[in-house]
Design a protein around this motif. Structure first.
Motif, PDB file in Angstrom:
ATOM      1  N   THR A   1       1.249  -1.111   0.013  1.00  0.00           N
ATOM      2  CA  THR A   1       0.053  -0.132  -0.021  1.00  0.00           C
ATOM      3  C   THR A   1       0.976   1.081   0.115  1.00  0.00           C
ATOM      4  OG1 THR A   1      -1.807  -1.292   1.372  1.00  0.00           O
ATOM      5  CG2 THR A   1      -1.959   1.409   1.879  1.00  0.00           C
ATOM      6  N   ARG A   2       2.015   1.282   0.581  1.00  0.00           N
ATOM      7  CA  ARG A   2       2.643   2.500   0.946  1.00  0.00           C
ATOM      8  C   ARG A   2       3.582   2.665  -0.563  1.00  0.00           C
ATOM      9  NH1 ARG A   2       8.223   1.479   3.116  1.00  0.00           N
ATOM     10  NH2 ARG A   2       8.458  -0.601   2.709  1.00  0.00           N
ATOM     11  N   HIS A   3       3.227   1.476  -1.570  1.00  0.00           N
ATOM     12  CA  HIS A   3       4.539   2.133  -3.036  1.00  0.00           C
ATOM     13  C   HIS A   3       3.530   1.690  -3.930  1.00  0.00           C
ATOM     14  CE1 HIS A   3       8.383   1.951  -0.514  1.00  0.00           C
ATOM     15  NE2 HIS A   3       8.223   0.165  -0.354  1.00  0.00           N
ATOM     16  N   GLY A   4       2.455   2.181  -3.533  1.00  0.00           N
ATOM     17  CA  GLY A   4       1.525   1.483  -4.699  1.00  0.00           C
ATOM     18  C   GLY A   4       0.397   2.778  -4.872  1.00  0.00           C
ATOM     19  N   LEU A   5      -0.212   2.940  -5.899  1.00  0.00           N
ATOM     20  CA  LEU A   5      -1.204   4.366  -6.706  1.00  0.00           C
ATOM     21  C   LEU A   5      -1.447   4.013  -7.985  1.00  0.00           C
ATOM     22  CD1 LEU A   5      -2.261   7.629  -5.999  1.00  0.00           C
ATOM     23  CD2 LEU A   5      -0.283   8.289  -8.159  1.00  0.00           C
ATOM     24  N   GLU A   6      -3.312   3.646  -7.046  1.00  0.00           N
ATOM     25  CA  GLU A   6      -3.719   2.999  -8.143  1.00  0.00           C
ATOM     26  C   GLU A   6      -4.974   4.294  -9.274  1.00  0.00           C
ATOM     27  OE1 GLU A   6      -8.008  -0.055  -8.400  1.00  0.00           O
ATOM     28  OE2 GLU A   6      -6.987   0.358  -6.712  1.00  0.00           O
ATOM     29  N   LEU A   7      -4.609   3.643 -10.130  1.00  0.00           N
ATOM     30  CA  LEU A   7      -5.113   5.100 -10.919  1.00  0.00           C
ATOM     31  C   LEU A   7      -6.393   4.676 -11.664  1.00  0.00           C
ATOM     32  CD1 LEU A   7      -3.877   7.767 -12.575  1.00  0.00           C
ATOM     33  CD2 LEU A   7      -3.544   6.332 -14.460  1.00  0.00           C
ATOM     34  N   PRO A   8      -7.428   5.980 -11.533  1.00  0.00           N
ATOM     35  CA  PRO A   8      -8.649   5.450 -11.792  1.00  0.00           C
ATOM     36  C   PRO A   8      -8.954   5.843 -12.953  1.00  0.00           C
ATOM     37  CG  PRO A   8      -8.565   7.184 -10.468  1.00  0.00           C
ATOM     38  CD  PRO A   8      -7.075   6.978 -10.431  1.00  0.00           C
ATOM     39  N   VAL A   9     -10.303   5.988 -13.608  1.00  0.00           N
ATOM     40  CA  VAL A   9     -11.116   6.391 -14.567  1.00  0.00           C
ATOM     41  C   VAL A   9     -11.090   7.407 -14.581  1.00  0.00           C
ATOM     42  CG1 VAL A   9     -11.681   3.943 -15.833  1.00  0.00           C
ATOM     43  CG2 VAL A   9     -13.441   5.489 -14.586  1.00  0.00           C
ATOM     44  N   LEU A  10     -11.089   8.568 -15.686  1.00  0.00           N
ATOM     45  CA  LEU A  10     -10.698  10.185 -16.281  1.00  0.00           C
ATOM     46  C   LEU A  10     -12.461  10.570 -15.346  1.00  0.00           C
ATOM     47  CD1 LEU A  10      -9.931  10.822 -19.177  1.00  0.00           C
ATOM     48  CD2 LEU A  10      -8.251  11.126 -16.696  1.00  0.00           C
ATOM     49  N   ASP A  11     -12.731  11.468 -14.702  1.00  0.00           N
ATOM     50  CA  ASP A  11     -14.062  11.986 -14.028  1.00  0.00           C
ATOM     51  C   ASP A  11     -14.337  12.293 -15.396  1.00  0.00           C
ATOM     52  OD1 ASP A  11     -13.347  11.777 -11.237  1.00  0.00           O
ATOM     53  OD2 ASP A  11     -12.216  13.806 -10.954  1.00  0.00           O
ATOM     54  N   GLY A  12     -15.915  12.437 -15.325  1.00  0.00           N
ATOM     55  CA  GLY A  12     -16.568  12.867 -16.212  1.00  0.00           C
ATOM     56  C   GLY A  12     -16.118  14.130 -17.285  1.00  0.00           C
ATOM     57  N   ASP A  13     -15.969  15.666 -16.642  1.00  0.00           N
ATOM     58  CA  ASP A  13     -15.943  16.671 -16.671  1.00  0.00           C
ATOM     59  C   ASP A  13     -14.806  16.697 -18.028  1.00  0.00           C
ATOM     60  OD1 ASP A  13     -19.166  17.211 -16.327  1.00  0.00           O
ATOM     61  OD2 ASP A  13     -17.944  18.398 -14.910  1.00  0.00           O
ATOM     62  N   PRO A  14     -13.571  16.290 -17.096  1.00  0.00           N
ATOM     63  CA  PRO A  14     -12.319  16.825 -18.289  1.00  0.00           C
ATOM     64  C   PRO A  14     -12.817  15.460 -18.981  1.00  0.00           C
ATOM     65  CG  PRO A  14     -11.930  15.255 -15.843  1.00  0.00           C
ATOM     66  CD  PRO A  14     -13.723  15.999 -16.036  1.00  0.00           C
ATOM     67  N   ALA A  15     -12.611  14.467 -18.992  1.00  0.00           N
ATOM     68  CA  ALA A  15     -12.916  13.212 -20.306  1.00  0.00           C
ATOM     69  C   ALA A  15     -13.655  13.795 -21.124  1.00  0.00           C
ATOM     70  CB  ALA A  15     -13.567  11.941 -19.564  1.00  0.00           C
ATOM     71  N   ALA A  16     -14.870  13.977 -20.814  1.00  0.00           N
ATOM     72  CA  ALA A  16     -15.660  14.810 -22.202  1.00  0.00           C
ATOM     73  C   ALA A  16     -15.065  15.771 -22.520  1.00  0.00           C
ATOM     74  CB  ALA A  16     -17.536  15.518 -21.768  1.00  0.00           C
ATOM     75  N   ALA A  17     -14.850  17.294 -22.190  1.00  0.00           N
ATOM     76  CA  ALA A  17     -13.642  17.976 -23.172  1.00  0.00           C
ATOM     77  C   ALA A  17     -12.363  17.045 -23.757  1.00  0.00           C
ATOM     78  CB  ALA A  17     -13.158  19.046 -21.485  1.00  0.00           C
ATOM     79  N   PHE A  18     -11.814  16.226 -23.119  1.00  0.00           N
ATOM     80  CA  PHE A  18     -10.453  16.097 -23.729  1.00  0.00           C
ATOM     81  C   PHE A  18     -11.057  15.173 -25.419  1.00  0.00           C
ATOM     82  CE2 PHE A  18      -8.876  11.852 -25.383  1.00  0.00           C
ATOM     83  CZ  PHE A  18      -7.436  11.595 -25.462  1.00  0.00           C
ATOM     84  N   LEU A  19     -12.346  14.681 -24.674  1.00  0.00           N
ATOM     85  CA  LEU A  19     -12.585  13.997 -26.401  1.00  0.00           C
ATOM     86  C   LEU A  19     -13.216  15.403 -27.210  1.00  0.00           C
ATOM     87  CD1 LEU A  19     -13.449  11.638 -27.392  1.00  0.00           C
ATOM     88  CD2 LEU A  19     -16.481  11.488 -25.816  1.00  0.00           C
ATOM     89  N   LEU A  20     -13.742  16.253 -26.562  1.00  0.00           N
ATOM     90  CA  LEU A  20     -14.064  17.271 -27.488  1.00  0.00           C
ATOM     91  C   LEU A  20     -13.161  18.195 -28.548  1.00  0.00           C
ATOM     92  CD1 LEU A  20     -17.068  19.278 -25.937  1.00  0.00           C
ATOM     93  CD2 LEU A  20     -16.951  18.353 -27.615  1.00  0.00           C
ATOM     94  N   GLU A  21     -11.876  17.964 -27.337  1.00  0.00           N
ATOM     95  CA  GLU A  21     -10.447  18.597 -28.593  1.00  0.00           C
ATOM     96  C   GLU A  21      -9.530  17.675 -29.353  1.00  0.00           C
ATOM     97  OE1 GLU A  21      -6.381  20.243 -26.393  1.00  0.00           O
ATOM     98  OE2 GLU A  21      -8.068  19.532 -25.230  1.00  0.00           O
TER      99      GLU A  21
END
Length: 664
Positions: free
Chosen positions: A282-302
């Motif tokens: 746990t002290r060496h790990g960082l779980e990367l989640p999926v994107l939040d909705g707003d930045p994901a939509a902004a990325f897709l538009l760009e």
């Protein structure tokens, strides 16, 4: 290398050259003496000189001199023909020397790359290259789009720099396609000014990783061509002694065990690892989640170059905000000229084919193939894990209570859980039974981050993992797993929705019941009853309306099950606050019940009681009293005066008679 360590090889090169010149001088002296003696008579030299110079000795000296010159010429020719023997490129003006030669490690990694073995070109042997300023950096190209990760990058930087451990290790793990490599590469580019060395290494295969470390060892001046020393140890030795800060990125490591041997044990540096495996401390790990909705939509538009925000948000929802899927969608839209709305339409109709289209920048695979290797490996090594994943793929993606769903397998015969026949029996038997087997299957799925971290006996599965998992099955296999999932859910659901102590379990299973149970299922009516009994009248009304429409379409408007659903709909409509609508619906339904079921059928009698109640709640207490008076006489005739339902109606009649007398 500098100082005394540089002078040693210089002296070694000077000694053979000095000997050559001494031999040349001696040989010339002897040759001159021989020539003088040989030509003494023609020159009429004095007798004294003739006595000193003996002709025979002079002849011998002459031949000795000639032989010396020949030997000298041969030695000089050999010296010119021999290649330079200096070591390979050395990083920095005071770079490290190889432990294999007994040298010391000192100085920095940023400085000059000095000459080394170059080889020959067209038979001409080149001298060592002149020093050039350099800093060891090897990174993939910077991601052109990286939306919604600034906070995570800041967290990575903070954890690396604040840790007292040296070197500091941080493993970024998560689902394939979630953007782990892009995040690590962006970190390397964004913060490279803080490091004297930044080096990205492919870590998926140990042999390829060793070769990459050998390249780094050569760049650091630790390794010559053909050397057989372990490059891992060589790199570790340099990094351990170097005072400046360095960064190594081990990309796509299979798991912690596979990476452990290659991780530097000492040194003032940072180590970033990307991995699909979630099995990191746990002290060496960082779980990367999926994107939040707003930045994901902004990325897709760009990325797509379009401005349809509503369609972009819908596509993000369908793709579960997975960065790989969004990049692939953006590439497809930009490449084909389709619109976001058009892509959404294709995605809903031809998902399997569409997920294999598009060329995502910065990813080696598409969504359709990115998890295939993990599926195949699990199928070979842990078949119960892949069976569990196929089951989980049938439910809603969030918070699947796998322990609750699998519990009936411990104490029930799987055949008894199915509604006749063996359809789904093989799938139920393939699932893990018992805590140890279930935990082993969960751990195997976590090894590839195919599920999120378990919590309270529940896990979540990304909707695209579910989709790809089911898409790999043929229609018959898919139907069998859905049948098995339905059987397990029905076994786990309570059958007493009116009891408050069952409501927490209903709440856990509600989204999954909505996913796997058909609208015509009697069990789904029980779920709707739970919603109404627990006070969620609006949702109960919505679900019951869907059930009624489905039953009417499949069974007909006058089927008893359809009529029951219509009764339920009127009740929950009234409970939701529209008593008049409930009264009107029940009034219309009464004549149908009497026609189909009969005037004295229990369901018709119950319907009359409910109609009277909502008539009174709609404001007509006198009408409610009169309806119940009529119903009371029918109940006494059909059921008897002491029947509980008759007593119940009598109580209602008194209540509404009192309200009518008070004008309420």
């Amino acid at each position: 290398m500098t100082g005394s360590k540089e002078q040693g090889p210089g002296r070694a090169r000077l000694r053979p050259r000095a000997l050559i010149w001494i031999v040349v001088v001696v040989s010339l002296v002897l040759l001159a003496a021989g020539l003088v003696g040989f030509f003494a008579d023609p020159l009429h030299l004095p007798a004294e000189v003739l006595d000193v110079l003996d002709k025979r000795a002079s002849v011998i000296s002459m031949f000795v001199g000639i032989a010396g010159l020949l030997v000298t010429g041969a030695a000089l020719w050999a010296q010119l023909r021999s290649p330079a023997s200096s070591p390979t490129s050395t990083v920095s003006s005071s770079g490290p020397s190889s432990p294999a030669t007994g040298g010391s490690v000192s100085g920095g990694l940023v400085g000059q790359i000095t000459g080394g073995f170059v080889g020959s070109v067209g038979g001409v042997h080149l001298p060592p290259r002149p020093p050039v300023n350099a800093r060891p950096v090897r990174l993939a190209p910077r991601p052109p789009w990286l939306a919604g990760r600034d906070h995570t990058l800041a967290e990575v930087h903070a954890r690396l720099t604040a840790s007292p451990e040296q070197p500091c290790l941080l493993a970024i793990h998560g689902l394939g396609g979630v953007g782990k490599t892009s995040l690590a590469v962006e970190y390397g580019h964004r913060y490279q000014h803080e490091y004297e060395l930044v080096w990205q290494l492919p870590a998926e295969d140990s042999a390829v990783l060793s070769a990459a470390l050998a390249d780094l060892a050569a760049m650091l001046g630790m390794r010559q061509p053909g050397e057989t020393a372990d490059p891992v140890h060589q790199v570790h030795a340099v990094l351990a002694a170097h005072p400046g800060r360095w960064l190594l990125i081990f990309d796509n490591a299979p798991d912690a065990d596979a990476a452990r041997t290659f991780l530097p044990p000492a040194g003032n540096g940072h180590v970033l690892v990307t991995s699909r495996s979630a099995n990191w401390p746990t002290r060496h790990g960082l779980e990367l989640p999926v994107l939040d909705g707003d930045p994901a939509a902004a990325f897709l538009l760009e990325r797509s170059g379009q401005d349809d925000t509503a369609a972009a948000a819908a596509v993000v929802t369908e793709l579960g905000a997975l960065p790989l899927a969004l990049e692939q969608a953006g590439a497809y839209i930009a490449g084909t000229g389709t619109t976001l709305a058009g892509y959404l339409h294709l995605l809903r109709r031809q998902r399997t084919e569409l997920l294999d289209q598009g060329h995502p920048w910065g990813y080696s695979e598409r969504v359709a193939s990115t998890w295939r290797l993990a599926f195949d490996h699990l199928d070979e090594t842990t078949p119960q894990a892949i069976a569990l994943l196929q089951l989980l793929a049938c439910y809603a993606p969030e918070a699947i209570p796998y322990q609750l769903l699998l519990a009936p397998l411990d104490h029930s015969n799987p055949r008894n859980m199915l509604d006749g026949g063996d359809h789904g029996i093989a799938e139920l038997l393939a699932l893990p039974h018992g805590d140890l087997a279930i935990n082993a299957a969960i751990e195997a799925l976590r090894r590839y981050s195919l599920i999120n971290r378990p919590s309270d006996g529940s896990v979540s599965v990304h909707r695209l993992v579910q989709a790809v998992t089911l898409d790999q099955l043929n229609p018959s296999q898919r139907a069998a797993w859905q049948h098995a999932a339905t059987a397990l859910l029905e076994a786990a659901l309570p059958d007493t929705p009116e009891q408050p102590d069952t409501w927490p379990r209903f709440a856990q299973l509600l989204p999954h019941a909505r996913t796997v149970l058909p609208l015509t299922s009697p069990i789904l009516r029980t779920v709707a009853q739970y919603l109404g009994q627990s006070g969620d009248y609006r949702t109960a009304t919505t679900l019951t309306r869907e059930i009624h429409h489905a039953l009417e379409a499949s069974l007909g408007a006058e089927h008893p099950d359809t009529l029951v659903a219509r009764d339920d709909l009127a009740i929950w409509t009234g409970e939701a606050g529209d008593a008049a609508a409930a009264r009107d619906q029940l009034t219309t339904l009464l004549s149908i019940n009497e026609h189909v079921l009969g005037a004295e059928h229990p369901q018709t009698l119950f319907h009359r009681d409910v109609l009277a109640y909502w008539t009174g709640e709609a404001g007509d207490a006198a009408a409610a009293r009169d309806q119940l008076t009529t119903l009371l006489s029918i109940n006494e005739h059909v059921l008897g005066a002491e029947h509980p339902d008759t007593l119940h109606v009598r109580q209602h009649q008194v209540y509404w008679a009192n309200r009518a007398s008070r004008g309420r």
